[in-house]
Write a protein that holds these residues in place. Structure first.
Motif, PDB file in Angstrom:
ATOM      1  N   LYS A 200       0.838  -1.207   0.000  1.00  0.00           N
ATOM      2  CA  LYS A 200       0.000   0.000   0.000  1.00  0.00           C
ATOM      3  C   LYS A 200       0.870   1.252   0.000  1.00  0.00           C
ATOM      4  O   LYS A 200       0.557   2.244  -0.652  1.00  0.00           O
ATOM      5  CB  LYS A 200      -0.913  -0.004   1.224  1.00  0.00           C
ATOM      6  CG  LYS A 200      -1.988  -1.096   1.168  1.00  0.00           C
ATOM      7  CD  LYS A 200      -2.831  -1.095   2.437  1.00  0.00           C
ATOM      8  CE  LYS A 200      -3.852  -2.230   2.391  1.00  0.00           C
ATOM      9  NZ  LYS A 200      -4.651  -2.305   3.662  1.00  0.00           N
ATOM     10  N   VAL A 201       1.942   1.197   0.759  1.00  0.00           N
ATOM     11  CA  VAL A 201       2.931   2.275   0.748  1.00  0.00           C
ATOM     12  C   VAL A 201       4.290   1.654   0.470  1.00  0.00           C
ATOM     13  O   VAL A 201       4.797   0.880   1.275  1.00  0.00           O
ATOM     14  CB  VAL A 201       2.967   3.040   2.090  1.00  0.00           C
ATOM     15  CG1 VAL A 201       4.050   4.124   2.046  1.00  0.00           C
ATOM     16  CG2 VAL A 201       1.612   3.663   2.402  1.00  0.00           C
ATOM     17  N   ILE A 202       4.876   1.974  -0.679  1.00  0.00           N
ATOM     18  CA  ILE A 202       6.180   1.410  -1.041  1.00  0.00           C
ATOM     19  C   ILE A 202       7.247   2.026  -0.138  1.00  0.00           C
ATOM     20  O   ILE A 202       7.312   3.249   0.037  1.00  0.00           O
ATOM     21  CB  ILE A 202       6.515   1.691  -2.518  1.00  0.00           C
ATOM     22  CG1 ILE A 202       5.421   1.138  -3.430  1.00  0.00           C
ATOM     23  CG2 ILE A 202       7.873   1.071  -2.875  1.00  0.00           C
ATOM     24  CD1 ILE A 202       5.184  -0.339  -3.293  1.00  0.00           C
ATOM     25  N   LYS A 229       9.035  12.814  -7.376  1.00  0.00           N
ATOM     26  CA  LYS A 229       8.083  12.144  -8.270  1.00  0.00           C
ATOM     27  C   LYS A 229       6.994  11.410  -7.503  1.00  0.00           C
ATOM     28  O   LYS A 229       5.833  11.389  -7.911  1.00  0.00           O
ATOM     29  CB  LYS A 229       8.820  11.133  -9.160  1.00  0.00           C
ATOM     30  CG  LYS A 229       9.662  11.704 -10.263  1.00  0.00           C
ATOM     31  CD  LYS A 229      10.193  10.547 -11.122  1.00  0.00           C
ATOM     32  CE  LYS A 229      10.988  11.058 -12.297  1.00  0.00           C
ATOM     33  NZ  LYS A 229      11.462   9.933 -13.150  1.00  0.00           N
ATOM     34  N   PHE A 230       7.415  10.780  -6.404  1.00  0.00           N
ATOM     35  CA  PHE A 230       6.500   9.926  -5.638  1.00  0.00           C
ATOM     36  C   PHE A 230       6.578  10.320  -4.156  1.00  0.00           C
ATOM     37  O   PHE A 230       7.245   9.650  -3.364  1.00  0.00           O
ATOM     38  CB  PHE A 230       6.871   8.446  -5.810  1.00  0.00           C
ATOM     39  CG  PHE A 230       7.035   8.007  -7.245  1.00  0.00           C
ATOM     40  CD1 PHE A 230       5.927   7.720  -8.032  1.00  0.00           C
ATOM     41  CD2 PHE A 230       8.303   7.885  -7.814  1.00  0.00           C
ATOM     42  CE1 PHE A 230       6.067   7.310  -9.349  1.00  0.00           C
ATOM     43  CE2 PHE A 230       8.462   7.478  -9.129  1.00  0.00           C
ATOM     44  CZ  PHE A 230       7.340   7.197  -9.909  1.00  0.00           C
ATOM     45  N   PRO A 231       5.918  11.412  -3.773  1.00  0.00           N
ATOM     46  CA  PRO A 231       6.040  11.898  -2.388  1.00  0.00           C
ATOM     47  C   PRO A 231       5.538  10.913  -1.342  1.00  0.00           C
ATOM     48  O   PRO A 231       5.905  11.018  -0.169  1.00  0.00           O
ATOM     49  CB  PRO A 231       5.194  13.184  -2.398  1.00  0.00           C
ATOM     50  CG  PRO A 231       4.322  13.086  -3.601  1.00  0.00           C
ATOM     51  CD  PRO A 231       5.080  12.290  -4.609  1.00  0.00           C
ATOM     52  N   GLU A 232       4.710   9.942  -1.752  1.00  0.00           N
ATOM     53  CA  GLU A 232       4.169   8.976  -0.793  1.00  0.00           C
ATOM     54  C   GLU A 232       5.141   7.838  -0.486  1.00  0.00           C
ATOM     55  O   GLU A 232       4.986   7.115   0.514  1.00  0.00           O
ATOM     56  CB  GLU A 232       2.850   8.396  -1.324  1.00  0.00           C
ATOM     57  CG  GLU A 232       2.990   7.391  -2.471  1.00  0.00           C
ATOM     58  CD  GLU A 232       3.263   8.021  -3.842  1.00  0.00           C
ATOM     59  OE1 GLU A 232       3.390   7.256  -4.816  1.00  0.00           O
ATOM     60  OE2 GLU A 232       3.365   9.266  -3.939  1.00  0.00           O
ATOM     61  N   MET A 341      15.126   1.696  -8.564  1.00  0.00           N
ATOM     62  CA  MET A 341      14.181   1.956  -7.482  1.00  0.00           C
ATOM     63  C   MET A 341      12.820   2.356  -8.044  1.00  0.00           C
ATOM     64  O   MET A 341      11.768   1.902  -7.571  1.00  0.00           O
ATOM     65  CB  MET A 341      14.744   3.030  -6.548  1.00  0.00           C
ATOM     66  CG  MET A 341      15.971   2.571  -5.759  1.00  0.00           C
ATOM     67  SD  MET A 341      16.838   3.891  -4.878  1.00  0.00           S
ATOM     68  CE  MET A 341      15.734   4.193  -3.510  1.00  0.00           C
ATOM     69  N   GLU A 342      12.847   3.173  -9.088  1.00  0.00           N
ATOM     70  CA  GLU A 342      11.586   3.599  -9.716  1.00  0.00           C
ATOM     71  C   GLU A 342      10.872   2.416 -10.367  1.00  0.00           C
ATOM     72  O   GLU A 342       9.636   2.364 -10.381  1.00  0.00           O
ATOM     73  CB  GLU A 342      11.851   4.694 -10.749  1.00  0.00           C
ATOM     74  CG  GLU A 342      10.582   5.226 -11.389  1.00  0.00           C
ATOM     75  CD  GLU A 342      10.804   6.462 -12.250  1.00  0.00           C
ATOM     76  OE1 GLU A 342       9.900   6.792 -13.045  1.00  0.00           O
ATOM     77  OE2 GLU A 342      11.875   7.107 -12.128  1.00  0.00           O
ATOM     78  N   TYR A 343      11.643   1.469 -10.892  1.00  0.00           N
ATOM     79  CA  TYR A 343      11.030   0.282 -11.496  1.00  0.00           C
ATOM     80  C   TYR A 343      10.107  -0.413 -10.495  1.00  0.00           C
ATOM     81  O   TYR A 343       8.987  -0.800 -10.820  1.00  0.00           O
ATOM     82  CB  TYR A 343      12.117  -0.694 -11.968  1.00  0.00           C
ATOM     83  CG  TYR A 343      11.541  -1.998 -12.512  1.00  0.00           C
ATOM     84  CD1 TYR A 343      11.259  -2.143 -13.862  1.00  0.00           C
ATOM     85  CD2 TYR A 343      11.270  -3.067 -11.658  1.00  0.00           C
ATOM     86  CE1 TYR A 343      10.711  -3.320 -14.358  1.00  0.00           C
ATOM     87  CE2 TYR A 343      10.715  -4.247 -12.138  1.00  0.00           C
ATOM     88  CZ  TYR A 343      10.443  -4.371 -13.488  1.00  0.00           C
ATOM     89  OH  TYR A 343       9.887  -5.538 -13.971  1.00  0.00           O
TER      90      TYR A 343
END
Length: 383
Positions: A200-202, A229-232, A341-343
């Motif tokens: 749910k949260v990476i 890019k992905f603040p969560e 990491m983005e993958y």
């Protein structure tokens, strides 16, 4: 069958490694042998209590493993000589650089019949990143060549094949040396249970001392890019910031602690809850590892990994594409690390798949019981 009970002296450069890295091996050895340990002062009561409970005899010293201190080193050598002469162990088992270099030389001088040093990675001493060798590297190589000179009572243990070949290429070892390779320190699969990561949260987790060669800066820079890019997405870091010749600078340490990019947790006693809360374990190290323990712990608990395509680290990623458990990235390459990491952020199903494969790879190759069986055979001289 009656077992010939022997006296074994283990020498290390950190009391923290005794249980975390050698606890299961000590338990195995204590069944049939009398085990003593020569260690820097134990400042954690749980370690002292456990060793006492196991029936291990402890001798303490004031060795400073990560710093150059001639007086401290000479005192260590003198005290070790007295200790070896006093207890006359049948087997002397030093591991890590200073205990290996000084210990082997002193043990040969004292006439110890079986000396089995283990190099748990070559660390900085064989890094040629800038093609220049420091004075410390030069001295270390000279001392290592002198201490590891082939003899009938010497058996050298490595945690990966690359380290062995490096020392052969450097003419520190020769064909006359008896050498063995084991799969790192192994991982206790009953202690590090598999758990399915919560997607749910990476969350990325790095476990390492805060030194440059572990890739702390690279992890921080990648986290900073991805956070935009992905603040969560969460980025965590576990590890001590202590006195070390390669410690990260104060500016980077301050950013890690305060700017909100990474959640810095310091040194923790038990990493398992944090691995459970993570999705991926990261170690962009170029330190010269044996086989990095933190990656093995992550694999055992079913976590996908990212680590460097460097000595020791690359051993942890299955080369079979059908059983892939993680990615290897070039050292000091922030762009490549960020991309991998983005993958995972964009392909969450692979986090589960890679993690399952990692657990299987740990069972196949890095089970501490398999590693320790080989270690005991080497120490006892049965192989």
């Amino acid at each position: 069958m009656e077992i010939n009970r022997k006296k074994i002296l283990i020498s290390c450069d950190s009391s923290r490694s005794l249980l975390d890295f050698r606890g299961k091996l000590i338990e195995e050895l204590i069944r049939n042998h009398d085990v003593s340990i020569y260690t820097p002062k134990i400042d954690q009561s749980r370690i002292r209590h456990k060793l006492d409970e196991m029936g291990v005899t402890v001798y303490e010293n004031e060795l400073k493993p990560s710093n150059v201190s001639i007086l401290s080193d000479l005192k260590y050598i003198s005290n070790l000589r007295s200790l070896l002469s006093k207890i006359q162990p049948d087997i002397f088992f030093p591991y890590t650089f200073k205990p290996v270099i000084y210990g082997v030389i002193v043990a040969k001088f004292c006439g110890i019949k079986c000396i089995t040093p283990m190099l748990t990675g070559l660390g900085y001493n064989f890094l040629d990143l800038d093609k220049k060798r420091t004075l410390i590297q030069k001295i270390t190589r000279i001392l290592l060549k002198f201490s590891l000179k082939a003899s009938n009572n010497l058996r050298v243990i490595f945690q990966n094949k690359d380290d062995y070949h490096t020392l052969v290429s450097a003419k520190i070892l020769t064909a006359k040396n008896r050498a063995y390779v084991v799969n790192g320190s192994g991982v206790d699969l009953s202690h590090y249970d598999y758990s399915k990561p919560d997607l749910k949260v990476i969350s990325f987790l790095m476990i390492a001392r805060l030194i440059n060669a572990k890739g702390i800066k690279e992890y921080y820079e990648s986290a900073k890019i991805l956070k935009q890019k992905f603040p969560e997405v969460r980025f965590r870091l576990i590890g001590p910031y202590d006195d070390n010749i390669d410690a990260i600078n104060n500016e980077l340490y301050s950013k890690i602690k305060s700017d909100g990019t990474i959640e810095y947790l310091g040194l923790v006693q038990d990493v398992r809850p944090y691995i459970t809360d993570s999705s991926i374990v990261v170690l962009p190290s170029y330190y010269g590892e044996g086989v990095p323990r933190c990656i093995l712990e992550g694999m055992a608990m079913g976590r996908a990994v990212i680590t460097s395509n460097s000595v020791g680290c690359k051993e942890t990623v299955n080369p079979s594409i059908k059983a892939i458990n993680g990615f290897l990235v070039s050292i000091k390459n922030v762009n490549e690390l960020t991309a991998k990491m983005e993958y995972y952020v964009r392909h969450v199903d692979d986090i589960i798949r890679f993690g399952v494969n990692g657990r299987k790879y740990a069972e196949e190759k890095f089970d501490v019981n398999k590693v320790n069986k080989q270690m005991v055979q080497i120490l006892e001289g049965s192989i």
